[in-house]
Design a protein around this motif. Structure first.
Motif, PDB file in Angstrom:
ATOM      1  N   ALA A 230      38.281 -24.734  -1.108  1.00 21.99           N
ATOM      2  CA  ALA A 230      39.257 -24.050  -1.948  1.00 21.99           C
ATOM      3  C   ALA A 230      39.142 -24.453  -3.407  1.00 21.99           C
ATOM      4  O   ALA A 230      39.928 -24.027  -4.227  1.00 21.99           O
ATOM      5  CB  ALA A 230      40.658 -24.340  -1.446  1.00 21.99           C
ATOM      6  N   HIS A 231      38.142 -25.266  -3.720  1.00 21.41           N
ATOM      7  CA  HIS A 231      38.080 -25.825  -5.072  1.00 21.41           C
ATOM      8  C   HIS A 231      37.212 -24.957  -5.986  1.00 21.41           C
ATOM      9  O   HIS A 231      36.007 -25.108  -6.057  1.00 21.41           O
ATOM     10  CB  HIS A 231      37.531 -27.251  -4.999  1.00 21.41           C
ATOM     11  N   ILE A 232      37.839 -24.026  -6.656  1.00 24.35           N
ATOM     12  CA  ILE A 232      37.137 -23.181  -7.622  1.00 24.35           C
ATOM     13  C   ILE A 232      37.861 -23.346  -8.955  1.00 24.35           C
ATOM     14  O   ILE A 232      39.072 -23.102  -9.039  1.00 24.35           O
ATOM     15  CB  ILE A 232      37.169 -21.698  -7.186  1.00 24.35           C
ATOM     16  N   HIS A 233      37.129 -23.762  -9.969  1.00 24.41           N
ATOM     17  CA  HIS A 233      37.775 -23.961 -11.269  1.00 24.41           C
ATOM     18  C   HIS A 233      38.323 -22.630 -11.784  1.00 24.41           C
ATOM     19  O   HIS A 233      37.671 -21.598 -11.687  1.00 24.41           O
ATOM     20  CB  HIS A 233      36.791 -24.569 -12.268  1.00 24.41           C
ATOM     21  N   GLY A 234      39.535 -22.672 -12.297  1.00 24.54           N
ATOM     22  CA  GLY A 234      40.207 -21.467 -12.768  1.00 24.54           C
ATOM     23  C   GLY A 234      41.199 -20.921 -11.747  1.00 24.54           C
ATOM     24  O   GLY A 234      42.091 -20.159 -12.086  1.00 24.54           O
ATOM     25  N   LEU A 235      41.020 -21.340 -10.490  1.00 24.31           N
ATOM     26  CA  LEU A 235      41.880 -20.849  -9.407  1.00 24.31           C
ATOM     27  C   LEU A 235      42.816 -21.959  -8.929  1.00 24.31           C
ATOM     28  O   LEU A 235      42.395 -23.102  -8.790  1.00 24.31           O
ATOM     29  CB  LEU A 235      41.001 -20.365  -8.246  1.00 24.31           C
ATOM     30  N   ALA A 236      44.065 -21.620  -8.686  1.00 29.27           N
ATOM     31  CA  ALA A 236      45.026 -22.574  -8.123  1.00 29.27           C
ATOM     32  C   ALA A 236      45.743 -21.895  -6.956  1.00 29.27           C
ATOM     33  O   ALA A 236      45.617 -20.689  -6.760  1.00 29.27           O
ATOM     34  CB  ALA A 236      46.024 -23.024  -9.179  1.00 29.27           C
ATOM     35  N   THR A 237      46.473 -22.679  -6.195  1.00 30.00           N
ATOM     36  CA  THR A 237      47.150 -22.155  -5.012  1.00 30.00           C
ATOM     37  C   THR A 237      48.629 -22.497  -5.043  1.00 30.00           C
ATOM     38  O   THR A 237      49.001 -23.622  -5.387  1.00 30.00           O
ATOM     39  CB  THR A 237      46.537 -22.776  -3.732  1.00 30.00           C
ATOM     40  N   LEU A 238      49.462 -21.536  -4.678  1.00 28.62           N
ATOM     41  CA  LEU A 238      50.904 -21.768  -4.540  1.00 28.62           C
ATOM     42  C   LEU A 238      51.332 -21.300  -3.159  1.00 28.62           C
ATOM     43  O   LEU A 238      50.933 -20.225  -2.718  1.00 28.62           O
ATOM     44  CB  LEU A 238      51.677 -20.931  -5.555  1.00 28.62           C
ATOM     45  N   THR A 239      52.134 -22.102  -2.498  1.00 28.79           N
ATOM     46  CA  THR A 239      52.699 -21.699  -1.213  1.00 28.79           C
ATOM     47  C   THR A 239      54.211 -21.807  -1.306  1.00 28.79           C
ATOM     48  O   THR A 239      54.731 -22.857  -1.684  1.00 28.79           O
ATOM     49  CB  THR A 239      52.180 -22.611  -0.083  1.00 28.79           C
TER      50      THR A 239
END
Ligand SMILES: [Zn+2]
Length: 176
Positions: free
Chosen positions: A18-27
């Motif tokens: 899940a580690h892509i620079h520019g991308l983050a995750t919210l749950t």
């Protein structure tokens, strides 16, 4: 030589799926009047680097980021009802040794990832007055951290669930 390279790339891909620079995750999870939000991001999105902070300037950036992440009112706003922050936890251990670790750095266990990548995570808990009236949540993480390009947002309520790909022009998660 080629084989070694491909093995290490595979291992890295598995660890850092899940580690892509520019991308983050919210749950987001709503249950019994409580809204829980979990935020996960590559450290690079928030502080511009992913190694352990060593220089005073790097430590300052981490501290400033921690302060922003510990301020849920700066990051989230709610439409439809009033939600009050109750609990906030920020984990910056991937990029900053704790005071204790700094003093015992010869024998402490390595917490950082050998791939050279690090994550910063935060958890928030809000109490909402009337959670059934919560229509949407606006996310200000893009304003605070311009390196975040996209946020993969997943949400679940007692009745429904959904997912949204947010960007600086689309910052609101609609829960209805
Ligand atoms: Zn990274």
């Amino acid at each position: 030589m080629l084989l070694l390279v491909s093995v290490s790339i595979t291992a890295k891909a598995e660890n850092q799926a899940a580690h892509i620079h520019g991308l983050a995750t919210l749950t987001l999870a709503l249950e019994s009047g409580v809204l829980e939000i979990q935020f996960e991001s590559p450290a690079a999105n928030l502080i511009g680097f992913e190694h352990k902070a060593k220089l005073t300037k790097e430590k300052q950036v981490v501290k400033q980021t921690e302060t922003i992440l510990k301020s849920p009112k700066l990051l989230f706003s709610f439409v439809g009802t009033h939600c009050k922050p109750k609990e906030t936890t920020v984990d910056i251990s991937g990029v900053m040794d704790s005071e204790r670790d700094q003093h015992e750095h010869h024998n402490h266990l390595k917490a950082h990832d050998d791939s050279g990548h690090s994550e910063i995570t935060a958890r928030y808990r809000f109490n909402c007055i009337d959670i059934k009236k919560l229509d949407s949540v606006s996310i200000s993480l893009f304003d605070q951290f311009p390196r975040i390009e996209k946020i993969n947002a997943m949400w679940v309520t007692e009745a429904r669930q959904g997912a949204d790909l947010l960007n600086p022009n689309r910052k609101t998660i609609s829960l209805k």
